[in-house]
Design a protein around this motif. Structure first.
Motif, PDB file in Angstrom:
ATOM      1  N   SER A  16      22.002  61.684  32.965  1.00 36.98           N
ATOM      2  CA  SER A  16      23.018  61.565  31.918  1.00 36.98           C
ATOM      3  C   SER A  16      24.373  61.115  32.450  1.00 36.98           C
ATOM      4  O   SER A  16      25.185  60.611  31.678  1.00 36.98           O
ATOM      5  N   VAL A  17      24.629  61.298  33.731  1.00 40.46           N
ATOM      6  CA  VAL A  17      25.935  60.929  34.285  1.00 40.46           C
ATOM      7  C   VAL A  17      25.749  60.266  35.646  1.00 40.46           C
ATOM      8  O   VAL A  17      24.714  60.427  36.299  1.00 40.46           O
ATOM      9  N   LEU A  18      26.773  59.527  36.055  1.00 43.63           N
ATOM     10  CA  LEU A  18      26.840  58.971  37.410  1.00 43.63           C
ATOM     11  C   LEU A  18      27.901  59.714  38.197  1.00 43.63           C
ATOM     12  O   LEU A  18      28.920  60.141  37.646  1.00 43.63           O
ATOM     13  N   THR A 105      23.581  51.673  31.972  1.00 43.11           N
ATOM     14  CA  THR A 105      23.263  51.787  30.549  1.00 43.11           C
ATOM     15  C   THR A 105      22.764  53.193  30.209  1.00 43.11           C
ATOM     16  O   THR A 105      21.845  53.715  30.855  1.00 43.11           O
ATOM     17  N   GLY A 106      23.393  53.797  29.218  1.00 45.58           N
ATOM     18  CA  GLY A 106      22.970  55.114  28.739  1.00 45.58           C
ATOM     19  C   GLY A 106      23.539  56.286  29.495  1.00 45.58           C
ATOM     20  O   GLY A 106      23.318  57.443  29.106  1.00 45.58           O
ATOM     21  N   LEU A 107      24.289  56.043  30.579  1.00 43.53           N
ATOM     22  CA  LEU A 107      24.850  57.130  31.374  1.00 43.53           C
ATOM     23  C   LEU A 107      26.374  57.118  31.304  1.00 43.53           C
ATOM     24  O   LEU A 107      26.991  56.065  31.114  1.00 43.53           O
ATOM     25  N   ALA A 108      26.977  58.281  31.458  1.00 39.87           N
ATOM     26  CA  ALA A 108      28.430  58.371  31.486  1.00 39.87           C
ATOM     27  C   ALA A 108      28.957  57.708  32.758  1.00 39.87           C
ATOM     28  O   ALA A 108      28.381  57.861  33.847  1.00 39.87           O
ATOM     29  N   ASP A 109      30.063  56.953  32.624  1.00 40.54           N
ATOM     30  CA  ASP A 109      30.661  56.257  33.773  1.00 40.54           C
ATOM     31  C   ASP A 109      31.211  57.252  34.784  1.00 40.54           C
ATOM     32  O   ASP A 109      31.454  58.431  34.481  1.00 40.54           O
ATOM     33  N   ALA A 110      31.435  56.753  35.995  1.00 39.80           N
ATOM     34  CA  ALA A 110      32.078  57.546  37.047  1.00 39.80           C
ATOM     35  C   ALA A 110      33.229  56.753  37.636  1.00 39.80           C
ATOM     36  O   ALA A 110      33.160  55.521  37.730  1.00 39.80           O
ATOM     37  N   THR A 111      34.287  57.438  38.008  1.00 30.09           N
ATOM     38  CA  THR A 111      35.434  56.818  38.682  1.00 30.09           C
ATOM     39  C   THR A 111      35.580  57.433  40.062  1.00 30.09           C
ATOM     40  O   THR A 111      35.550  58.659  40.209  1.00 30.09           O
TER      41      THR A 111
END
Length: 219
Positions: A16-18, A105-111
């Motif tokens: 779900s997340v990166l 695609t489909g996952l929350a971005d990461a910074t």
């Protein structure tokens, strides 16, 4: 009497997340960031989502670092067991406070955390303030010559002497004033130069060690 069950496994939930599991560190412009940046897909509870094999793309976050900076190298990588590794990415412009964004695609971005990029070694001189048309015998407006790396970044640690001379001399003029200047912060500034003879198409030549550069034409 105590009893022990048979072994059983707990598998991660759907990705779900990166997350940046190896953050970008200080680098040299044009050189791959090392160690390689790693992005991992995780489920909502923070477990590595080993079943994820989608593409992950990284890029520079808008508004960080230097204007005109680009992230180069292979920016899109297919995750293997939930992990995407980027061994070739590099930034072309020196600057401070860069960050990366990872997307899939489909996952929350990461910074990512912030990192700095320094200029590479000096490979060229560049006229950053060109000589302009001036009256014979009058002082030219300040001429500046900068030391740059192969990507055009200023190298602020350069403190060598730079010498100017007349490279193209259509009027047979003589250059007077302080023609050799020590660079400060990678830039040599010449503020006392003049040429005594009129002519069209003069050019100055800058030299420092084995480095040379010819200015634009002026009259």
């Amino acid at each position: 009497t105590a009893a022990t069950s048979a072994a059983f496994n707990i598998t991660p939930a759907t990705a779900s997340v990166l997350v940046f599991t190896v953050q970008p560190t200080a680098a040299i412009a044009g050189d791959p960031i090392a160690p390689a940046v790693v992005v991992t897909a995780r489920d909502a509870l923070g477990n590595a989502a080993t079943g994820f094999s989608g593409n992950v793309t990284v890029d520079l976050t808008v508004g960080t670092g230097s204007a005109g900076a680009n992230l180069r190298g292979t920016r899109t990588v297919a995750a293997v067991a939930g992990v995407a590794t980027f061994p070739t990415i590099n930034v072309n412009r020196s600057g401070t406070g860069y960050t990366l964004t990872a997307k899939a695609t489909g996952l929350a971005d990461a910074t990512s955390g912030s990192f700095d990029v320094a200029a590479g070694p000096v490979t060229q001189l560049m006229f950053t303030a060109q000589p302009v048309t001036t009256t014979a015998g009058a002082t030219l407006p300040p001429v500046q010559v900068a030391a740059q790396d192969s990507l055009g970044n200023l190298v602020p640690g350069f403190t060598d002497a730079v010498t100017l001379s007349i490279g193209t001399n259509p009027g047979g003029g003589t250059l007077t004033g302080t023609a050799t200047v020590t660079a400060v912060g990678g830039v040599a500034t010449f503020s006392t130069l003049s040429i005594d003879k009129s002519g069209t198409g003069y050019r100055l030549a800058a030299t420092s060690g084995s480095l040379t550069r010819t200015s634009g034409a002026f009259s």
